[in-house]
Motif scaffolding. Structure first.
Motif, PDB file in Angstrom:
ATOM      1  N   PHE A  48      39.817  53.129  42.890  1.00 53.04           N
ATOM      2  CA  PHE A  48      39.426  51.916  42.159  1.00 53.04           C
ATOM      3  C   PHE A  48      38.725  52.181  40.675  1.00 53.04           C
ATOM      4  O   PHE A  48      38.236  53.415  40.556  1.00 53.04           O
ATOM      5  N   THR A  49      38.782  51.228  39.814  1.00 44.31           N
ATOM      6  CA  THR A  49      38.645  51.706  38.571  1.00 44.31           C
ATOM      7  C   THR A  49      37.003  51.360  38.487  1.00 44.31           C
ATOM      8  O   THR A  49      36.426  50.568  39.221  1.00 44.31           O
ATOM      9  N   GLN A  52      36.122  47.347  38.548  1.00 44.80           N
ATOM     10  CA  GLN A  52      36.508  47.019  39.898  1.00 44.80           C
ATOM     11  C   GLN A  52      35.281  47.401  40.949  1.00 44.80           C
ATOM     12  O   GLN A  52      34.723  46.520  41.462  1.00 44.80           O
ATOM     13  N   ASN A  53      34.962  48.588  40.725  1.00 46.57           N
ATOM     14  CA  ASN A  53      33.820  49.123  41.701  1.00 46.57           C
ATOM     15  C   ASN A  53      32.499  48.520  41.129  1.00 46.57           C
ATOM     16  O   ASN A  53      31.859  48.310  42.233  1.00 46.57           O
ATOM     17  N   ALA A  56      32.314  45.416  43.006  1.00 45.75           N
ATOM     18  CA  ALA A  56      32.379  45.544  44.390  1.00 45.75           C
ATOM     19  C   ALA A  56      30.813  46.326  44.654  1.00 45.75           C
ATOM     20  O   ALA A  56      30.087  45.638  45.653  1.00 45.75           O
ATOM     21  N   THR A 187      36.232  47.076  50.362  1.00 49.53           N
ATOM     22  CA  THR A 187      35.815  46.946  48.783  1.00 49.53           C
ATOM     23  C   THR A 187      36.393  45.487  48.314  1.00 49.53           C
ATOM     24  O   THR A 187      35.873  44.777  47.542  1.00 49.53           O
ATOM     25  N   TRP A 188      37.795  45.195  48.740  1.00 47.87           N
ATOM     26  CA  TRP A 188      38.186  43.978  48.169  1.00 47.87           C
ATOM     27  C   TRP A 188      37.270  42.793  48.664  1.00 47.87           C
ATOM     28  O   TRP A 188      37.312  41.768  48.169  1.00 47.87           O
ATOM     29  N   ILE A 191      34.472  42.544  46.386  1.00 45.86           N
ATOM     30  CA  ILE A 191      34.696  41.996  45.167  1.00 45.86           C
ATOM     31  C   ILE A 191      34.994  40.527  45.182  1.00 45.86           C
ATOM     32  O   ILE A 191      34.516  39.847  44.479  1.00 45.86           O
ATOM     33  N   SER A 284      30.827  51.863  36.531  1.00 45.73           N
ATOM     34  CA  SER A 284      30.666  51.050  37.658  1.00 45.73           C
ATOM     35  C   SER A 284      29.049  50.536  37.530  1.00 45.73           C
ATOM     36  O   SER A 284      28.985  49.130  37.906  1.00 45.73           O
TER      37      SER A 284
END
Length: 522
Positions: A48-49, A52-53, A56, A187-188, A191, A284
């Protein structure tokens, strides 16, 4: 507002819940196709970038305590309730400045990877795993209690048995998420949940302000008027924590636990391993701070909005008590449809956080205790270690269901504060000593973890949070020998002291070569 008016249409609420579960379950199943190794299951393959993190992380951090507990605390206690928001947000500066990048550089999957880098593997991993399980359990209690209160409000479930069934359903869904998707699927889900939560809170914030001509002063005035004789106290410090010197000391203890606890929460620390580099770990945290800060500004309006439009008495009388403030406000603003949507967001909040906690606890047991202590590092990467993690997730889920049934009805923000106290006492001193003190050794780590954990749990058990008053977990019992509801002001300094004494009194010297190797790895 009556229960029927608040609950709206149960069929609509259940339909919205089912739609969310169906969508996220499809995502989790798709994510599970790429879960082949331990790195995939525990750390999402480090794929994950930073942004994105960060989203999350905010989804993991903004729990039922943030949405349900804090809004309720502000509605009932005003200024003092908002202090939870301030403490939770300031805590991220500690995580950003002290631990984010260093943890990503020195660990693989769990907190124990960092702590055992320079020390004897088995005893330190065992201690770190036990601490992780303890923190996760306290945090899971809060989420399960929030689930019981939320669904009780929406479906009009007033019996303890019915609410226990609701908590069990939430726990079973959580187990399914973790078993199928691992960290990638979780994680998704986090998000999606973060986007829904911040967006939903933003819509409600604008809606509330719109009812008062976009005038914050008008909103605060209405909250004071609706609060009756005690309404004026909503705007002043001290309604909850200013009654005596003891309550002020209790607040100081709470603030210390909130500010220092985040950097020791295992499920937050584990998120730093889902990115490929330390730079992405730092990005992050920056993204998380912005999103979390924005959300906590919304809670100020939501809390006072609930006080003004619903009223403290109606909130206290509703199923779920204080935790029902935000759903009741949604019902007042937009009727059954908005209530169903906001409740689905809250439901998503609970599911995402409990899934993150469960995978963290199961990873700690499987990776630290099973693979590195029992099997001495010889467990097969896929066939054994991940299988043990999944079995552990089932056990943890069942235990958390039982604990959530016992804790049902407690304020979730307060329950989370207890988890923060355990994290700040048992984990943070050991992490900081390990990262920054060259002389720190295995003995110091064990003294710090076990000493901090034992003192914190002991003081919580004998505190007013557990017995001795009508709001305690066991109101009929009376063994509150420790006067403070949150033990952080005592347990955190003691844990630092234990780590220091364990290090300087031990006969074993620290290994300078390992410390130098860690510095170069960093």
């Amino acid at each position: 507002m009556t229960l029927a008016q608040a609950g709206g249409n149960p069929a609509l609420n259940i339909g919205i819940f089912a739609l969310f579960v169906a969508i996220t379950m499809v995502i989790v199943f798709r994510a599970s196709r790429n879960t082949r190794t331990a790195a995939d299951y525990y750390a999402a393959g480090h794929a994950f970038t930073g942004p994105q993190n960060g989203i999350a992380i905010s989804g993991d951090y903004l729990s039922a305590a943030s949405f349900l507990g804090i809004a309720g605390a502000i509605a009932i206690n005003g200024y003092d309730g908002f202090l939870y928001s301030i403490g939770f947000l300031v805590a991220w500066l500690v995580a950003l400045l002290l631990v984010a990048e260093l943890l990503r550089n020195t660990g693989r999957y769990t907190m124990a990877d960092v702590l055992s880098f320079r020390m004897r593997q088995k005893p330190v991993r065992m201690a770190a795993a036990i601490s992780t399980l303890a923190v996760s359990f306290f945090y899971l209690l809060a989420q399960m209690a929030g689930a019981g209160g939320l669904i009780a409000l929406l479906l009009g479930v007033t019996s303890r048995t019915g609410q226990a069934v609701v908590i069990a359903v939430v726990g079973l869904l959580m187990i399914l998420y973790v078993l199928v998707g691992g960290m990638r699927g979780t994680t998704w889900v986090q998000i999606i949940k973060a986007v829904l939560l911040v967006s939903g809170a933003a819509v409600m914030t604008v809606w509330v302000l719109g009812r008062f001509g976009l005038n914050l002063s008008g909103l605060l005035g209405a909250a004071v008027e609706r609060g009756g004789p005690e309404g004026a106290a909503l705007l002043d410090p001290g309604k909850q924590y200013g009654l005596s010197g003891l309550t002020r000391l209790d607040f100081l203890s709470l603030a210390l636990a909130l500010v220092l606890g985040t950097a020791g929460l295992p499920h937050i620390l584990m998120r730093f391993y889902t990115v490929p580099t330390a730079r992405e770990a730092r990005r992050s945290v920056v993204w998380a701070i912005w999103l979390i800060g924005l959300f906590y500004l919304f809670t100020l309006v939501l809390g006072y909005g609930a006080a003004a439009l619903v009223g403290p008495e109606a909130i206290r009388a509703a199923p779920g008590g204080v935790n029902s403030a935000a759903p009741l406000l949604a019902a007042e603003l937009g009727g059954p449809l908005l209530l169903g949507l906001i409740a689905a967001v809250a439901f998503a909040t609970i599911l995402a956080v409990v899934a993150g906690l469960t995978i963290t606890a199961s990873a700690s047991f499987a990776h630290d205790i099973y693979a590195n202590v029992i099997k001495d590092g010889a467990a097969d990467d896929r066939a054994q270690e991940v299988r043990v993690a999944r079995v552990t997730a089932v056990v943890i889920g069942l235990v958390s269901i039982l604990g959530g049934i016992v804790a049902n009805g407690q304020n979730v923000a307060f329950l989370v504060a207890l988890a923060f106290a355990v994290a700040a006492s048992a984990n943070l001193p050991t992490i900081l000593y390990s990262l920054f003190w060259r002389r720190f050794n295995t003995s110091g780590a064990l003294w710090s973890i076990y000493g901090g954990l034992a003192v914190t749990v002991l003081l919580i058990v004998f505190s007013p949070a557990v017995s001795g008053n009508a709001r305690a977990m066991f109101p009929g019992a009376d063994f509150d020998f420790f006067p403070l509801s949150n033990p952080g002001i005592v347990s955190i300094p003691l844990s630092f002291l234990f780590g220091f004494l364990g290090t300087v009194l031990a006969r074993e010297p620290a290994d300078p070569a390992r410390y130098a190797g860690w510095r170069s790895a960093r």
